[in-house]
Design a protein around this motif. Structure first.
Motif, PDB file in Angstrom:
ATOM      1  N   UNK A   1       0.851  -1.182   0.000  1.00  0.00           N
ATOM      2  CA  UNK A   1       0.000   0.000   0.000  1.00  0.00           C
ATOM      3  C   UNK A   1       0.894   1.241   0.000  1.00  0.00           C
ATOM      4  N   UNK A   2       0.717   2.146  -0.954  1.00  0.00           N
ATOM      5  CA  UNK A   2       1.564   3.350  -0.995  1.00  0.00           C
ATOM      6  C   UNK A   2       1.545   4.152   0.302  1.00  0.00           C
ATOM      7  N   UNK A   3       0.400   4.196   0.977  1.00  0.00           N
ATOM      8  CA  UNK A   3       0.328   4.964   2.223  1.00  0.00           C
ATOM      9  C   UNK A   3       1.152   4.309   3.318  1.00  0.00           C
ATOM     10  N   UNK A   4       1.204   2.980   3.341  1.00  0.00           N
ATOM     11  CA  UNK A   4       2.053   2.272   4.300  1.00  0.00           C
ATOM     12  C   UNK A   4       3.519   2.601   4.041  1.00  0.00           C
ATOM     13  N   UNK A   5       3.921   2.535   2.781  1.00  0.00           N
ATOM     14  CA  UNK A   5       5.319   2.802   2.427  1.00  0.00           C
ATOM     15  C   UNK A   5       5.697   4.226   2.788  1.00  0.00           C
ATOM     16  N   UNK A   6       4.835   5.179   2.456  1.00  0.00           N
ATOM     17  CA  UNK A   6       5.123   6.583   2.750  1.00  0.00           C
ATOM     18  C   UNK A   6       5.254   6.800   4.257  1.00  0.00           C
ATOM     19  N   UNK A   7       4.348   6.225   5.029  1.00  0.00           N
ATOM     20  CA  UNK A   7       4.403   6.389   6.482  1.00  0.00           C
ATOM     21  C   UNK A   7       5.682   5.808   7.060  1.00  0.00           C
ATOM     22  N   UNK A   8       6.067   4.612   6.591  1.00  0.00           N
ATOM     23  CA  UNK A   8       7.266   3.981   7.119  1.00  0.00           C
ATOM     24  C   UNK A   8       8.522   4.754   6.754  1.00  0.00           C
ATOM     25  N   UNK A   9       8.615   5.197   5.520  1.00  0.00           N
ATOM     26  CA  UNK A   9       9.806   5.929   5.095  1.00  0.00           C
ATOM     27  C   UNK A   9       9.927   7.263   5.833  1.00  0.00           C
ATOM     28  N   UNK A  10       8.808   7.921   6.043  1.00  0.00           N
ATOM     29  CA  UNK A  10       8.847   9.161   6.816  1.00  0.00           C
ATOM     30  C   UNK A  10       9.244   8.889   8.263  1.00  0.00           C
ATOM     31  N   UNK A  11       8.771   7.758   8.791  1.00  0.00           N
ATOM     32  CA  UNK A  11       9.137   7.383  10.155  1.00  0.00           C
ATOM     33  C   UNK A  11      10.629   7.083  10.251  1.00  0.00           C
ATOM     34  N   UNK A  12      11.167   6.363   9.267  1.00  0.00           N
ATOM     35  CA  UNK A  12      12.599   6.082   9.241  1.00  0.00           C
ATOM     36  C   UNK A  12      13.403   7.384   9.268  1.00  0.00           C
ATOM     37  N   UNK A  13      13.018   8.293   8.373  1.00  0.00           N
ATOM     38  CA  UNK A  13      13.771   9.541   8.236  1.00  0.00           C
ATOM     39  C   UNK A  13      13.637  10.419   9.469  1.00  0.00           C
ATOM     40  N   UNK A  14      12.513  10.324  10.172  1.00  0.00           N
ATOM     41  CA  UNK A  14      12.284  11.170  11.319  1.00  0.00           C
ATOM     42  C   UNK A  14      12.765  10.616  12.642  1.00  0.00           C
ATOM     43  N   UNK A  15      13.342   9.428  12.635  1.00  0.00           N
ATOM     44  CA  UNK A  15      13.821   8.811  13.874  1.00  0.00           C
ATOM     45  C   UNK A  15      15.200   9.364  14.210  1.00  0.00           C
ATOM     46  N   UNK A  16      15.267  10.128  15.279  1.00  0.00           N
ATOM     47  CA  UNK A  16      16.514  10.838  15.605  1.00  0.00           C
ATOM     48  C   UNK A  16      17.649   9.899  15.981  1.00  0.00           C
ATOM     49  N   UNK A  17      17.329   8.727  16.470  1.00  0.00           N
ATOM     50  CA  UNK A  17      18.351   7.777  16.927  1.00  0.00           C
ATOM     51  C   UNK A  17      18.702   6.736  15.867  1.00  0.00           C
ATOM     52  N   UNK A  18      18.204   6.893  14.661  1.00  0.00           N
ATOM     53  CA  UNK A  18      18.378   5.868  13.634  1.00  0.00           C
ATOM     54  C   UNK A  18      19.854   5.534  13.400  1.00  0.00           C
ATOM     55  N   UNK A  19      20.664   6.563  13.146  1.00  0.00           N
ATOM     56  CA  UNK A  19      22.067   6.331  12.801  1.00  0.00           C
ATOM     57  C   UNK A  19      22.843   5.705  13.962  1.00  0.00           C
ATOM     58  N   UNK A  20      22.606   6.193  15.165  1.00  0.00           N
ATOM     59  CA  UNK A  20      23.328   5.640  16.317  1.00  0.00           C
ATOM     60  C   UNK A  20      22.912   4.204  16.591  1.00  0.00           C
ATOM     61  N   UNK A  21      21.644   3.887  16.363  1.00  0.00           N
ATOM     62  CA  UNK A  21      21.194   2.507  16.562  1.00  0.00           C
ATOM     63  C   UNK A  21      21.786   1.580  15.506  1.00  0.00           C
ATOM     64  N   UNK A  22      21.860   2.046  14.268  1.00  0.00           N
ATOM     65  CA  UNK A  22      22.484   1.224  13.223  1.00  0.00           C
ATOM     66  C   UNK A  22      23.920   0.879  13.615  1.00  0.00           C
ATOM     67  N   UNK A  23      24.667   1.878  14.061  1.00  0.00           N
ATOM     68  CA  UNK A  23      26.059   1.641  14.468  1.00  0.00           C
ATOM     69  C   UNK A  23      26.129   0.658  15.640  1.00  0.00           C
ATOM     70  N   UNK A  24      25.271   0.878  16.627  1.00  0.00           N
ATOM     71  CA  UNK A  24      25.284   0.014  17.811  1.00  0.00           C
ATOM     72  C   UNK A  24      24.893  -1.415  17.462  1.00  0.00           C
ATOM     73  N   UNK A  25      23.860  -1.583  16.655  1.00  0.00           N
ATOM     74  CA  UNK A  25      23.407  -2.919  16.281  1.00  0.00           C
ATOM     75  C   UNK A  25      24.445  -3.653  15.433  1.00  0.00           C
ATOM     76  N   UNK A  26      25.138  -2.893  14.579  1.00  0.00           N
ATOM     77  CA  UNK A  26      26.109  -3.517  13.674  1.00  0.00           C
ATOM     78  C   UNK A  26      27.403  -3.903  14.370  1.00  0.00           C
ATOM     79  N   UNK A  27      27.739  -3.211  15.442  1.00  0.00           N
ATOM     80  CA  UNK A  27      29.034  -3.447  16.091  1.00  0.00           C
ATOM     81  C   UNK A  27      28.916  -4.118  17.455  1.00  0.00           C
ATOM     82  N   UNK A  28      27.705  -4.183  17.992  1.00  0.00           N
ATOM     83  CA  UNK A  28      27.503  -4.747  19.326  1.00  0.00           C
ATOM     84  C   UNK A  28      27.496  -6.265  19.334  1.00  0.00           C
ATOM     85  N   UNK A  29      27.323  -6.859  20.502  1.00  0.00           N
ATOM     86  CA  UNK A  29      27.325  -8.310  20.630  1.00  0.00           C
ATOM     87  C   UNK A  29      26.085  -8.940  20.005  1.00  0.00           C
TER      88      UNK A  29
END
Length: 258
Positions: free
Chosen positions: A163-191
């Motif tokens: 559903x285009x509305x689902x995709x738009x909502x999720x992508x906007x949520x991804x972009x608006x998550x302030x901790x996204x980059x730090x979580x990616x780093x932590x998840x990729x390098x953590x145990x």
């Protein structure tokens, strides 16, 4: 810890925990059907959706601590839980700590080895950078089949059908998550995620056979960590079974937590 959450339906409570960059709306494809049978509680994790970030919300350890504290404060220990991606890892962690009832973990992160960590970090970082740059034109791109497919190919087995509305909502949520980059780093390098569960309640691990983010080979490590878990393969699904196979996802959840 105060976390925004939605409630719907009646019956035995069921907690839904979204993945990295998502929100309680990540479950829109299945929440109505689940609400016919259960009282559905869907969280916004710290730094996501309508829940404010705390100073250390950019780490998995902090999110796990926050969820555990919230469960205790809300008197929801032993609640049945379903998680997706990072949220799936969180529900496994709650099971490991003895804070969960029956658990369904859909394509959990935390079971990658070696190059898979680099693959996760580089591909998801490149994707979110593109999405941020395209914010002004996302509505038109997500309405277009080719645009939707290009943006969601890593996350869905059939992105053109979403559903285009689902995709738009999720992508906007991804972009608006302030901790996204730090979580990616932590998840990729953590145990890696530890196991096994401290509870006798059942654990079901679901995996999309066409997952291009948490690769299907990682499912064996998840079962090794949680040897009493039941494995369910979603044959025609990518990273988010509730998007690609919503009816099957509802059946798996209700069967596992009924």
């Amino acid at each position: 810890m105060t976390m925004h959450h939605s409630r719907s339906g009646r019956g035995k409570p069921l907690l839904l925990i979204h993945g990295l960059g998502g929100s309680h709306r990540s479950w829109d494809t299945v929440s109505a059907a689940l609400s016919n049978e259960r009282e559905v509680i869907a969280l916004d994790l710290p730094g996501h959706g309508q829940t404010a970030a705390e100073a250390d919300s950019g780490t998995f350890a902090s999110l796990a601590r926050g969820v555990e504290d919230w469960l205790i404060n809300e008197n929801l220990e032993d609640i049945d839980m379903v998680g997706s991606s990072m949220g799936a890892r969180l529900v496994l962690e709650m099971a490991r700590r003895g804070r969960a009832g029956a658990v369904v973990a859909l394509d959990p992160g935390g079971f990658w080895h070696g190059w898979e960590r680099t693959f996760f970090r580089t591909t998801i970082s490149a994707s979110i950078a593109l999405v941020r740059a395209m914010q002004p034109i996302l509505p038109s791109i997500t309405k277009n089949v080719a645009g939707r497919t290009a943006l969601m190919l890593q996350l869905s087995a059939k992105p053109w059908a979403l559903d285009p509305s689902l995709v738009l909502n999720e992508l906007r949520s991804f972009a608006g998550t302030s901790t996204f980059d730090s979580l990616v780093k932590d998840l990729a390098t953590g145990p890696m995620q530890e196991g096994p569960a401290a509870t006798a309640a059942p654990v079901v691990i679901g995996w999309g056979c066409k997952d291009r983010l948490c690769l299907p080979a990682q499912a064996g490590r998840a079962i090794a960590a949680f040897p009493d878990a039941t494995m369910h393969w979603f044959e025609e699904s990518g990273h988010f079974p509730m998007w690609d196979q919503p009816a099957e996802t509802v059946r798996v959840i209700l069967n596992a937590t009924g």
